[in-house]
Write an enzyme that holds these catalytic residues in place. Structure first.
Site, mmCIF file in Angstrom:
data_model
loop_
_atom_site.group_PDB
_atom_site.id
_atom_site.type_symbol
_atom_site.label_atom_id
_atom_site.label_comp_id
_atom_site.label_asym_id
_atom_site.label_seq_id
_atom_site.Cartn_x
_atom_site.Cartn_y
_atom_site.Cartn_z
ATOM 1 N N ASP A 88 -1.956 18.529 1.088
ATOM 2 C CA ASP A 88 -1.763 18.425 2.525
ATOM 3 C C ASP A 88 -3.000 17.806 3.135
ATOM 4 O O ASP A 88 -3.864 17.281 2.427
ATOM 5 C CB ASP A 88 -1.401 19.790 3.143
ATOM 6 C CG ASP A 88 -2.544 20.798 3.100
ATOM 7 O OD1 ASP A 88 -3.674 20.427 2.712
ATOM 8 O OD2 ASP A 88 -2.305 21.958 3.475
ATOM 9 N N ARG A 114 2.900 27.925 12.385
ATOM 10 C CA ARG A 114 1.538 27.412 12.529
ATOM 11 C C ARG A 114 1.560 26.189 13.451
ATOM 12 O O ARG A 114 2.017 25.124 13.068
ATOM 13 C CB ARG A 114 0.937 27.037 11.167
ATOM 14 C CG ARG A 114 -0.474 26.442 11.314
ATOM 15 C CD ARG A 114 -1.292 26.489 10.035
ATOM 16 N NE ARG A 114 -0.802 25.607 8.999
ATOM 17 C CZ ARG A 114 -1.491 25.333 7.870
ATOM 18 N NH1 ARG A 114 -2.678 25.893 7.656
ATOM 19 N NH2 ARG A 114 -0.969 24.534 6.954
#
Length: 534
Positions: free
Chosen positions: A449, A165
């Site tokens: 996150d 990613r």
């Protein structure tokens, strides 16, 4: 280190960096930046135009100009690439050496190797993460903990498939200048991995695979598709070798799922329900619109809320109609080594969440911790059996309207002082850790996150600017939040003791106030945070 024409590397060059930042790799990055940098900026400007319309009272709907794409029943995405047929369990995490080994060994089918929300874009993280991936493919990676525990890879046939990613389109890489300007963080992460690891993956019978974050329109997906084609041609790799799964984690993208798959169809590996960023996007896009778009506190929002059900069911329906994988959301729980009752309750919630996803037709789902891999796998095994996926389950009964996707006001739950304090606590702890170079942070047995920190600060901004009152009747004001910041900071200081970093938390408080209390709303907290780090 020898460079490339027009490219300046301003970050420090530590041991082995010259193995990644080679003249050939830098020239390749420069070619991507020169070809697509201006178009990227144009698309980011279009985001601002759309957001201004929403702030002024506009709405979102399925696009009339792309109705033919949605109504055409004939087209399909490419068949799954090697290593992506069975994705019943995917683990996420940053690309430090320990996580790389643990994730690949975890028993998950896929590892989302994260340069984005579970990572801090510290220069060392970005370059050394690329070294970790290359070393893993070469089987030269190892790690020894400070306590002397050694980590090594299992045999190749037991390892998860790597899916990288890169950072979203909105982020720069400030340590690499192309013709005097910062290059795109997306193109930096994408290009370095492709340049160094595409052939390595192909030699192993797989390929260079990606997760694409923060996309807001099919035009942004089209840009990625054009990047893929140019990059493959430049490296003499057949077109279609690259495969990409798009995270549907912004509410505008939820209205363009068909179109996003269509733009990437020869490179598509499906869509993912990025639930936490999706909530952040809903709050952000409609932050000034009053009661119709006010959500309860974060911990009260579940995937059974009507607007979230509409979003996930439409995702499965759309993917399977086009032959694509539909991947579910994150189970963020971190098992406790001390409290089995906490684990028992949490594991039941994880089981329920994965049972709902597998029952809805998802082909797999995410976990944040290796201990959750067996639970997720057991649930999906029960539905899939020996089949690699359930893409043949078309969910033709699903009908989702624009109003269904926007039914935010039907979400049950309340806003309490406890919820407000949790937002402050999580926001401060996460930002402090992020500024220190760690983007995946265990807080209260959850792996937090950037997405959850974005929810925390955005809810506070929204509550202040929409005159929200808590369940006990107290109005949420800037003064109240500043008081709670001081109180929660004291609790954090007491809890951490000698590990409390005064300077780091002072930076965190300053940044949190900037993105939660300022009159002007910051689009992403990670943008001003990036400017605060070396």
């Amino acid at each position: 280190m020898a460079g490339a024409e027009g490219v300046e590397v301003t970050g420090p060059l530590h041991d082995r960096y010259d193995e990644v930042l080679t003249p050939g790799a830098l020239s390749f990055l420069a070619s991507l930046q020169r070809e697509f940098g201006a178009r990227r900026k144009e698309l980011l400007a279009q985001r601002g135009v759309r957001e201004s319309r929403l702030t002024a009272g506009g709405t979102l709907d399925f696009l009339s100009e792309t109705a033919d794409v949605r109504n055409d029943t004939a087209w399909r995405v490419a068949e799954p690439a090697p290593g992506l047929e069975d994705r019943r369990v995917e683990i996420t995490g940053p690309t430090d050496r320990k996580m790389t080994i643990n994730a690949l060994n975890s028993g998950a089918k896929v590892w989302l190797a994260d340069f984005e929300d579970a990572n801090t874009p510290l220069w060392e993280n970005m370059v050394e993460g690329q070294l970790s991936l290359r070393d893993a493919l070469d089987r030269t990676i190892d790690f020894t903990s400070p306590e002397g525990k050694g980590y090594a890879l299992k045999p190749d046939d037991e390892l998860a498939t790597i899916v990288v990613r890169p950072r979203g389109w909105h982020l720069d890489e400030k340590h690499v200048l192309v013709d005097g300007e910062r290059m795109s963080g997306s193109l930096f992460d994408f290009g370095l991995y492709l340049f160094h690891c595409a052939r390595r993956q192909l030699d192993k019978g797989k390929g260079p695979y990606y997760y694409l974050p923060k996309i807001e329109s099919h035009l942004e997906a089209r840009l990625w598709n054009d990047v893929f084609n140019l990059a493959q041609d430049a490296l003499e790799i057949p077109r279609g070798t690259i495969r990409a799964t798009v995270l549907i984690e912004t509410i505008p993208a939820a209205f363009e799922m068909d179109e996003i798959l269509y733009e990437l169809r020869d490179h598509s590996a499906g869509l993912n329900a990025g639930r936490w960023d999706y909530l952040f996007s809903v709050i952000k896009k409609f932050r000034s619109r009053g009661a119709d778009f006010l959500l309860p506190e974060r911990n009260a929002i579940t995937m059974t809320a009507p607007f979230m059900r509409a979003y996930t069911e439409l995702l499965v329906r759309t993917c399977h109609k086009r032959g694509a994988h539909a991947i579910g959301g994150m189970a963020a729980f971190i098992p406790s080594r001390r409290d089995e009752e906490v684990n028992r309750v949490a594991f039941e919630k994880v089981r329920g969440d994965k049972a709902r996803e597998s029952g809805d037709g998802f082909d797999g789902s995410w976990v944040a911790h290796p201990d959750l891999v067996p639970i997720c796998r057991e649930i999906f095994d029960g539905v899939l059996g020996d089949r690699p996926n359930q893409r043949d389950r078309l969910r033709e009964e699903v009908k989702v309207s624009a109003a269904d996707l926007l039914a935010v006001d039907q979400t049950p739950g309340e806003i309490t002082e406890t919820g407000l304090r949790n937002n402050v606590d999580v926001g401060l702890q996460y930002i402090a850790s992020w500024l220190g170079g760690n983007g995946a942070v265990g807080i209260h047995n959850l792996m937090e996150d950037a997405a959850t920190a974005e929810i925390s600060r955005s809810q506070i901004w929204q509550w202040i600017h929409n005159d929200v009152t808590l369940a006990d009747g107290t109005r949420v004001t800037e003064k109240l939040v500043e008081q709670i910041i001081d109180e929660e900071l004291g609790k954090i200081r007491e809890s951490l003791g000698d590990r409390f970093d005064e300077q780091r938390f002072a930076q965190a408080v300053s940044l949190f106030k900037e993105v939660a209390l300022a009159d002007d709303y910051a689009e992403f907290l990670t943008v001003p945070a990036y400017e605060r780090m070396p």
